[in-house]
Write an enzyme that holds these catalytic residues in place. Structure first.
Site, short mmCIF file in Angstrom:
data_model
loop_
_atom_site.label_atom_id
_atom_site.label_comp_id
_atom_site.label_asym_id
_atom_site.label_seq_id
_atom_site.Cartn_x
_atom_site.Cartn_y
_atom_site.Cartn_z
CE LYS A 1 -4.13 -2.02 2.04
NZ LYS A 1 -5.23 -1.84 3.01
CG ASP B 1 -8.23 0.21 3.11
OD1 ASP B 1 -9.07 -0.65 2.78
OD2 ASP B 1 -7.02 0.11 2.85
N GLY C 1 -0.19 -2.31 14.94
CA GLY C 1 0.13 -2.16 13.53
C GLY C 1 0.61 -0.76 13.21
CB SER C 2 3.23 0.94 12.38
OG SER C 2 4.17 -0.05 11.96
N GLY C 3 1.44 -0.06 9.44
CA GLY C 3 1.55 0.00 7.98
C GLY C 3 0.47 0.85 7.35
N GLY C 4 0.26 0.64 6.04
CA GLY C 4 -0.68 1.45 5.30
C GLY C 4 -2.10 1.35 5.81
CG MET C 5 -5.74 -1.76 7.07
SD MET C 5 -6.88 -1.08 5.87
CE MET C 5 -8.46 -1.50 6.62
#
Length: 294
Positions: free
Chosen positions: A77, A113, A136-140
């Protein structure tokens, strides 16, 4: 949930539009949902899921082959952004793309999203006064965190072992950061990691049992399976449980609109959700769509 009989769908031919998805762990639910909507509405489209070890080549293929649209999932992402021609505001605001639209070789990046999570938080009646933990720390994770902030959640902690990404995400939206879980949980527990996803992490529980026992609501963005160990544990404890299947249906509907220019009605969405994810998700989508006035 009755729907109108499907409109006759044209046979696959040279004019058929292809849409696709790119994911580190491709599943079948997205293909089932989109293709069911194409069938119900009689659209000359086909949807297929893929993975890739060469993201740049895959994006080049979308451009060169005239593929109409592509859903982007973990872990692509953020990495996909420099490969696109334009980034729409929905994606630029959170530096995360989950949708590519191809207009005659010009690739634009979008993010559905954020809208899906924001609408779902409201539809399921989550109290913004609840403090939350988010793994979590990513795109989502960016999309979910932004949606929670914009829904009025003032007190939260980002849990991420990637210190740079976790601290940046927390600072951007005014939350705390920790590398590991605290000793006690929070009223709202959110998982935006692969824990519980089909594959190597299938049996992993995103939060300890005592955290789940003490929370008020559990929110898991993992969509495959719809009922992860985290969601099953929350349901067994009598908590409000929001599954990734609900998120993926709402965001997929917005992708469908971007690809086709058509917004399906509530009955079609519920039918497709049930076909892709089972009757429980279909019934939830029916209620949510009716609440939105669709």
């Amino acid at each position: 949930m009755p729907t109108k009989p499907p409109i006759a769908k044209p046979p696959i031919g040279r004019d058929t539009q292809l849409c696709m998805s790119l994911s580190g762990r491709p599943g079948n639910a997205g293909s089932r949902l989109h293709n069911r909507l194409y069938e119900l509405l009689g659209l000359d489209y086909v949807y297929k899921s893929f993975t890739t070890r060469d993201l740049a080549a895959a994006i080049g293929g979308i451009r060169a082959l005239g593929i109409r649209g592509c859903a982007i999932s973990m872990p692509f992402k953020e990495d996909v952004i420099p490969l696109l021609d334009t980034i729409e505001a929905s994606a630029a605001a959170i530096d995360s793309v989950n949708t590519i639209v191809n207009d005659d070789g010009v690739l634009s990046g979008h993010n559905t999203d954020y809208t899906a999570v924001r609408d779902l938080v409201a539809a399921r009646g989550l109290d913004p006064a609840m403090p939350f933990l988010l793994r979590g720390s990513g795109g989502m994770a960016k999309a979910v965190t932004a949606a929670l902030r914009d829904s009025g959640f003032a007190h939260g902690t980002i849990i991420a072992r990637n210190a740079q990404a976790g601290q940046a995400l927390a600072a951007q939206y005014g939350y705390e950061w920790r590398a590991d879980l605290p000793e006690t949980g929070a009223a709202l527990l959110v998982n935006v990691t692969p824990l519980g996803m089909e594959g190597a992490d299938a049996e992993a529980l995103a939060y300890p049992p005592d955290f789940i026992a003490d929370c008020r609501a559990a929110f898991d963005v993992v969509a495959q399976p719809a009922r992860t160990p985290f969601i099953r544990a929350a349901e067994a404890a009598g908590k409000t449980a929001i599954s990734g299947a609900e998120v993926i249906v709402l965001q997929a509907v917005e992708q469908f609109v971007l690809y086709t220019g058509i917004r399906p009605d509530a009955a079609a969405i519920a039918d497709a959700a049930s076909f892709a994810h089972g009757p429980q998700v279909g019934e939830l989508m029916s209620a949510i769509m009716q609440g939105k006035g669709q």
